[in-house]
Design an enzyme around this catalytic site. Structure first.
Site, PDB file in Angstrom:
ATOM      1  N   LYS A 113       8.307   4.256  -5.546  1.00  0.00           N
ATOM      2  CA  LYS A 113       8.067   4.863  -6.829  1.00  0.00           C
ATOM      3  C   LYS A 113       6.360   4.583  -6.884  1.00  0.00           C
ATOM      4  CE  LYS A 113       9.636   4.307 -11.293  1.00  0.00           C
ATOM      5  NZ  LYS A 113      10.493   3.121 -12.521  1.00  0.00           N
TER       6      LYS A 113
ATOM      7  N   GLY B 289       1.572  -1.202  -5.784  1.00  0.00           N
ATOM      8  CA  GLY B 289       2.531  -1.365  -4.811  1.00  0.00           C
ATOM      9  C   GLY B 289       1.981   0.507  -3.779  1.00  0.00           C
ATOM     10  N   CYS B 290       2.961   0.475  -4.446  1.00  0.00           N
ATOM     11  CA  CYS B 290       2.402   2.300  -3.526  1.00  0.00           C
ATOM     12  C   CYS B 290       1.316   3.288  -4.091  1.00  0.00           C
ATOM     13  CB  CYS B 290       3.656   2.853  -4.847  1.00  0.00           C
ATOM     14  SG  CYS B 290       5.525   2.743  -4.184  1.00  0.00           S
ATOM     15  N   THR B 291       0.999   3.156  -4.678  1.00  0.00           N
ATOM     16  CA  THR B 291      -0.303   3.319  -5.374  1.00  0.00           C
ATOM     17  C   THR B 291      -1.385   3.038  -4.439  1.00  0.00           C
ATOM     18  OG1 THR B 291      -0.083   3.565  -8.010  1.00  0.00           O
ATOM     19  CG2 THR B 291      -2.383   3.746  -7.082  1.00  0.00           C
TER      20      THR B 291
ATOM     21  N   ALA C 250      -0.868   4.644  -1.304  1.00  0.00           N
ATOM     22  CA  ALA C 250      -0.981   5.997  -0.997  1.00  0.00           C
ATOM     23  C   ALA C 250      -2.742   6.021  -1.115  1.00  0.00           C
ATOM     24  CB  ALA C 250      -0.320   6.685  -1.806  1.00  0.00           C
TER      25      ALA C 250
END
Length: 154
Positions: free
Chosen positions: A40, A45-47, A50
């Site tokens: 998401k 975590g995704c930030t 990325a």
């Protein structure tokens, strides 16, 4: 959930990116590609994952590699995410999970005792012809760059 094997031809990708452009895996034939699946956009975590890939982008490009991120988020959410963090690689919208399913990254997850379907955070390195050089299922956001860089350098 069937996982991809090293040496296999990578499943097709034809998804819309954060700019509204259709991106196909075949667009990158002749160069290595890092494809990573994240649950998401704009979550911690995704930030972290990325932004680490964005920071490593110059080094990955020196290895001639392109980076593609894939999540179930719609293109407008991907755009807000990319704009907020200055991400300069395609973030692809797999809203119906077909691509994630084909890559073995859509499956059961458990959080706080609740089981649900979602993206299994994973990264893949493909060679110039679209064959799988390495797979990293359930990769941590922190480990992604090191693992894909090592695979590209091997």
């Amino acid at each position: 959930m069937a996982q991809l094997k090293v040496g296999a031809k990578a499943p097709a990708i034809a998804l819309t990116d954060q700019k509204g452009k259709k991106v196909r895996l075949g667009d990158f034939k002749g160069q290595p590609v890092v494809v990573y699946f994240y649950p998401k956009a704009d979550t911690p975590g995704c930030t972290k994952q990325a932004c680490a890939l964005q920071e490593a982008l110059p080094a990955l490009r020196r290895l001639h590699a392109q980076v593609l991120g894939v999540s179930p988020d719609p293109p407008d959410k991907q755009k807000r995410f990319a704009d907020k963090y200055g991400l300069r690689f395609p973030l692809l919208a797999d809203e119906d999970h077909k691509v994630a399913t084909a890559w073995g990254t859509w499956g059961n997850k458990t959080l706080y005792g609740r089981t649900f379907k979602g993206i299994i955070r994973s990264a893949f390195v493909l060679d110039e012809s679209g064959k799988v050089l390495d797979t990293f299922y359930q990769v941590s956001p922190k480990a992604t760059v090191g693992k894909v860089t090592e695979a590209l350098e091997a």
